[in-house]
Motif scaffolding. Structure first.
Motif, PDB file in Angstrom:
ATOM      1  N   TYR A 200       3.714  24.209  -7.427  1.00  0.00           N
ATOM      2  CA  TYR A 200       2.370  23.971  -6.875  1.00  0.00           C
ATOM      3  C   TYR A 200       2.453  23.243  -5.533  1.00  0.00           C
ATOM      4  O   TYR A 200       1.818  23.657  -4.542  1.00  0.00           O
ATOM      5  N   ILE A 201       3.266  22.195  -5.482  1.00  0.00           N
ATOM      6  CA  ILE A 201       3.408  21.416  -4.246  1.00  0.00           C
ATOM      7  C   ILE A 201       4.045  22.264  -3.141  1.00  0.00           C
ATOM      8  O   ILE A 201       3.600  22.243  -1.982  1.00  0.00           O
ATOM      9  N   LEU A 202       5.093  23.021  -3.490  1.00  0.00           N
ATOM     10  CA  LEU A 202       5.756  23.876  -2.495  1.00  0.00           C
ATOM     11  C   LEU A 202       4.812  24.943  -1.967  1.00  0.00           C
ATOM     12  O   LEU A 202       4.840  25.279  -0.772  1.00  0.00           O
ATOM     13  N   THR A 203       3.962  25.482  -2.849  1.00  0.00           N
ATOM     14  CA  THR A 203       2.993  26.490  -2.420  1.00  0.00           C
ATOM     15  C   THR A 203       1.996  25.909  -1.436  1.00  0.00           C
ATOM     16  O   THR A 203       1.678  26.522  -0.405  1.00  0.00           O
ATOM     17  N   LEU A 204       1.500  24.720  -1.741  1.00  0.00           N
ATOM     18  CA  LEU A 204       0.554  24.065  -0.830  1.00  0.00           C
ATOM     19  C   LEU A 204       1.211  23.762   0.509  1.00  0.00           C
ATOM     20  O   LEU A 204       0.617  23.981   1.574  1.00  0.00           O
ATOM     21  N   LEU A 205       2.458  23.258   0.462  1.00  0.00           N
ATOM     22  CA  LEU A 205       3.162  22.911   1.699  1.00  0.00           C
ATOM     23  C   LEU A 205       3.472  24.155   2.525  1.00  0.00           C
ATOM     24  O   LEU A 205       3.282  24.165   3.749  1.00  0.00           O
ATOM     25  N   GLY A 206       3.954  25.210   1.875  1.00  0.00           N
ATOM     26  CA  GLY A 206       4.322  26.431   2.585  1.00  0.00           C
ATOM     27  C   GLY A 206       3.135  27.094   3.254  1.00  0.00           C
ATOM     28  O   GLY A 206       3.170  27.422   4.449  1.00  0.00           O
ATOM     29  N   ASN A 207       2.064  27.289   2.500  1.00  0.00           N
ATOM     30  CA  ASN A 207       0.879  27.929   3.069  1.00  0.00           C
ATOM     31  C   ASN A 207       0.175  27.010   4.063  1.00  0.00           C
ATOM     32  O   ASN A 207      -0.362  27.473   5.071  1.00  0.00           O
ATOM     33  N   GLY A 208       0.204  25.694   3.781  1.00  0.00           N
ATOM     34  CA  GLY A 208      -0.383  24.748   4.720  1.00  0.00           C
ATOM     35  C   GLY A 208       0.362  24.733   6.046  1.00  0.00           C
ATOM     36  O   GLY A 208      -0.252  24.603   7.114  1.00  0.00           O
ATOM     37  N   ALA A 209       1.689  24.890   5.985  1.00  0.00           N
ATOM     38  CA  ALA A 209       2.494  24.916   7.214  1.00  0.00           C
ATOM     39  C   ALA A 209       2.149  26.126   8.071  1.00  0.00           C
ATOM     40  O   ALA A 209       2.083  26.031   9.306  1.00  0.00           O
ATOM     41  N   ILE A 210       1.916  27.273   7.433  1.00  0.00           N
ATOM     42  CA  ILE A 210       1.547  28.474   8.186  1.00  0.00           C
ATOM     43  C   ILE A 210       0.194  28.275   8.870  1.00  0.00           C
ATOM     44  O   ILE A 210       0.014  28.633  10.042  1.00  0.00           O
ATOM     45  N   ILE A 211      -0.751  27.678   8.158  1.00  0.00           N
ATOM     46  CA  ILE A 211      -2.075  27.414   8.748  1.00  0.00           C
ATOM     47  C   ILE A 211      -1.947  26.483   9.953  1.00  0.00           C
ATOM     48  O   ILE A 211      -2.537  26.728  11.012  1.00  0.00           O
ATOM     49  N   CYS A 212      -1.161  25.423   9.807  1.00  0.00           N
ATOM     50  CA  CYS A 212      -0.963  24.475  10.913  1.00  0.00           C
ATOM     51  C   CYS A 212      -0.258  25.132  12.088  1.00  0.00           C
ATOM     52  O   CYS A 212      -0.604  24.883  13.257  1.00  0.00           O
ATOM     53  N   ALA A 213       0.737  25.968  11.791  1.00  0.00           N
ATOM     54  CA  ALA A 213       1.479  26.637  12.863  1.00  0.00           C
ATOM     55  C   ALA A 213       0.564  27.535  13.684  1.00  0.00           C
ATOM     56  O   ALA A 213       0.610  27.532  14.925  1.00  0.00           O
ATOM     57  N   VAL A 214      -0.285  28.291  13.008  1.00  0.00           N
ATOM     58  CA  VAL A 214      -1.214  29.179  13.713  1.00  0.00           C
ATOM     59  C   VAL A 214      -2.263  28.365  14.470  1.00  0.00           C
ATOM     60  O   VAL A 214      -2.666  28.720  15.586  1.00  0.00           O
ATOM     61  N   TRP A 215      -2.668  27.272  13.890  1.00  0.00           N
ATOM     62  CA  TRP A 215      -3.708  26.435  14.518  1.00  0.00           C
ATOM     63  C   TRP A 215      -3.194  25.770  15.795  1.00  0.00           C
ATOM     64  O   TRP A 215      -3.913  25.712  16.803  1.00  0.00           O
TER      65      TRP A 215
ATOM     66  N   LEU B 161       0.096  32.064  18.898  1.00  0.00           N
ATOM     67  CA  LEU B 161      -0.231  32.711  17.621  1.00  0.00           C
ATOM     68  C   LEU B 161      -1.730  32.918  17.438  1.00  0.00           C
ATOM     69  O   LEU B 161      -2.172  33.299  16.359  1.00  0.00           O
ATOM     70  N   HIS B 162      -2.509  32.676  18.489  1.00  0.00           N
ATOM     71  CA  HIS B 162      -3.959  32.883  18.401  1.00  0.00           C
ATOM     72  C   HIS B 162      -4.283  34.354  18.650  1.00  0.00           C
ATOM     73  O   HIS B 162      -4.967  34.724  19.592  1.00  0.00           O
ATOM     74  N   THR B 163      -3.752  35.187  17.789  1.00  0.00           N
ATOM     75  CA  THR B 163      -3.976  36.632  17.835  1.00  0.00           C
ATOM     76  C   THR B 163      -4.526  37.064  16.480  1.00  0.00           C
ATOM     77  O   THR B 163      -4.393  36.348  15.484  1.00  0.00           O
TER      78      THR B 163
ATOM     79  N   LEU C  12      -5.317  36.447  10.709  1.00  0.00           N
ATOM     80  CA  LEU C  12      -5.397  37.008   9.355  1.00  0.00           C
ATOM     81  C   LEU C  12      -4.384  36.335   8.434  1.00  0.00           C
ATOM     82  O   LEU C  12      -4.684  36.039   7.270  1.00  0.00           O
ATOM     83  N   LEU C  13      -3.184  36.090   8.961  1.00  0.00           N
ATOM     84  CA  LEU C  13      -2.146  35.451   8.154  1.00  0.00           C
ATOM     85  C   LEU C  13      -2.547  34.031   7.765  1.00  0.00           C
ATOM     86  O   LEU C  13      -2.328  33.600   6.624  1.00  0.00           O
ATOM     87  N   ALA C  14      -3.160  33.297   8.697  1.00  0.00           N
ATOM     88  CA  ALA C  14      -3.603  31.936   8.389  1.00  0.00           C
ATOM     89  C   ALA C  14      -4.708  31.946   7.337  1.00  0.00           C
ATOM     90  O   ALA C  14      -4.715  31.126   6.407  1.00  0.00           O
ATOM     91  N   ASN C  15      -5.647  32.884   7.465  1.00  0.00           N
ATOM     92  CA  ASN C  15      -6.707  33.008   6.467  1.00  0.00           C
ATOM     93  C   ASN C  15      -6.142  33.422   5.116  1.00  0.00           C
ATOM     94  O   ASN C  15      -6.612  32.971   4.070  1.00  0.00           O
ATOM     95  N   PHE C  16      -5.135  34.270   5.151  1.00  0.00           N
ATOM     96  CA  PHE C  16      -4.482  34.703   3.912  1.00  0.00           C
ATOM     97  C   PHE C  16      -3.796  33.516   3.237  1.00  0.00           C
ATOM     98  O   PHE C  16      -3.844  33.375   2.007  1.00  0.00           O
ATOM     99  N   SER C  17      -3.169  32.656   4.018  1.00  0.00           N
ATOM    100  CA  SER C  17      -2.527  31.462   3.463  1.00  0.00           C
ATOM    101  C   SER C  17      -3.565  30.511   2.868  1.00  0.00           C
ATOM    102  O   SER C  17      -3.342  29.906   1.813  1.00  0.00           O
ATOM    103  N   PHE C  18      -4.710  30.369   3.550  1.00  0.00           N
ATOM    104  CA  PHE C  18      -5.790  29.550   2.995  1.00  0.00           C
ATOM    105  C   PHE C  18      -6.287  30.133   1.679  1.00  0.00           C
ATOM    106  O   PHE C  18      -6.576  29.397   0.721  1.00  0.00           O
ATOM    107  N   LEU C  19      -6.389  31.458   1.625  1.00  0.00           N
ATOM    108  CA  LEU C  19      -6.783  32.131   0.382  1.00  0.00           C
ATOM    109  C   LEU C  19      -5.788  31.838  -0.732  1.00  0.00           C
ATOM    110  O   LEU C  19      -6.184  31.589  -1.880  1.00  0.00           O
TER     111      LEU C  19
END
Length: 313
Positions: free
Chosen positions: A40-55, A60-62, A67-74
């Motif tokens: 659970y923690i690794l999933t939150l960290l991994g997907n959260g890192a992708i969101i931060c990277a895109v942000w 990466l503002h393409t 879509l990938l950042a929104n997918f990670s939030f999902l």
């Protein structure tokens, strides 16, 4: 609270359900609690890192990375719809969930599942336009269009499950309140109905089959056209990058669709609670964990952006 008037004029009230979970000893449950807590923690960290990277990374503002950042939030929302309650039940002696809480979990969990199907189809559409019609891509996939499509995925996913959730909320539960699962899933809930509900079962199965098969057909058709276009590209970095991106998406599609097709289309799965739990874990816990690894390990821009995130942290 769910109330049913029985023929002998005795009113049976189901106020809560018991989620059996994995039926193991307390020691094993503690080990499972630790294991799934780490996942659970690794999933939150991994997907959260992708969101931060895109942000944070302007490159990466393409549309693809949006879509990938929104997918990670999902994926974060998806795993939060079932894992926290499962972790709590590992340490709980009662393992109960209220009737309303169970119906709400059923609706949110499957709505997020439907939203993920729409997102995978949208990501396939994005790659199709980018690779097959590159000159028109900047005008077709603008930020506004991307935002509308993302919103449509979220709204569509939650609207799609309104009818099944309404029907399940009307199913009579007058006997056992023990659900042989770790969450309030469709098959496990219908299994404890006090009377057969063939119309509800058929309607829910139809809703599930329609959205799965339509989105899967669209994804396969899109990537068939994409791969045909990629093969025609001269050998070089552009061709390799396109193959890498498509391969990442197809791996995610295979993991997710493979498990849910077994769960909701295979006729014998409903009678095998153990298989139900295992397959549910594949698409609700394993895929949110693996998706950040799949996308980041096969994408050079994402790896660079993630390194920047790590440095900032």
């Amino acid at each position: 609270m769910h109330t049913l008037q029985i023929n002998n004029n005795v009113t049976a009230t189901i106020q809560e359900f018991i989620l059996l979970g994995f039926l193991c000893s307390q020691e094993v449950e503690i080990l499972l609690f630790v294991l799934f807590s780490i996942i659970y923690i690794l999933t939150l960290l991994g997907n959260g890192a992708i969101i931060c990277a895109v942000w944070w990374d302007q490159q990466l503002h393409t549309p693809m990375y949006t879509l990938l950042a929104n997918f990670s939030f999902l994926e974060i929302c998806y795993i939060n719809s079932n894992v926290p309650n499962m972790l709590f039940n590992f340490l709980s002696k009662t393992k109960t969930i209220s009737y309303n809480g169970c119906i709400l979990q059923f609706y949110i969990f499957l709505s997020l599942c439907a939203t993920e199907l729409f997102f995978l189809a949208l990501m396939a559409f994005d790659r199709y336009i980018a690779i097959c019609h590159p000159l028109h891509y900047p005008t077709m996939m603008t930020k506004k269009v991307c935002g509308i499509l993302v919103s449509a995925c979220w709204v569509g996913g939650f609207l799609w499950l309104v009818t099944p959730a309404t029907l399940v909320s009307q199913v009579p539960f007058c006997g056992s309140n023990i659900i042989d699962h770790y969450l309030c899933d469709l098959g496990a809930m219908l299994a404890i109905s006090c009377v057969p509900v063939p119309k509800t079962t058929l309607t829910c199965s139809t809703f599930s089959a329609v959205i799965m098969l339509i989105t899967l057909f669209y994804i396969l058709a899109s990537y068939t056209l994409v791969l045909r276009a990629v093969v025609q590209v001269p050998k070089g970095s552009g061709r390799k990058k396109a193959f890498s991106t498509c391969a990442s998406h197809l791996v995610v599609v295979s993991l997710f669709y493979g498990s849910i097709l077994v769960m909701y289309v295979s006729p014998g799965t409903a009678n095998q609670p153990g298989l139900q739990k295992f397959v549910t874990m594949l698409y609700s816990i394993a895929t949110p964990l693996l998706n950040p690894l799949i996308y980041s390990l096969r994408n050079r821009e994402m790896k660079v952006a993630l390194r920047k995130v790590m440095c900032k942290v």
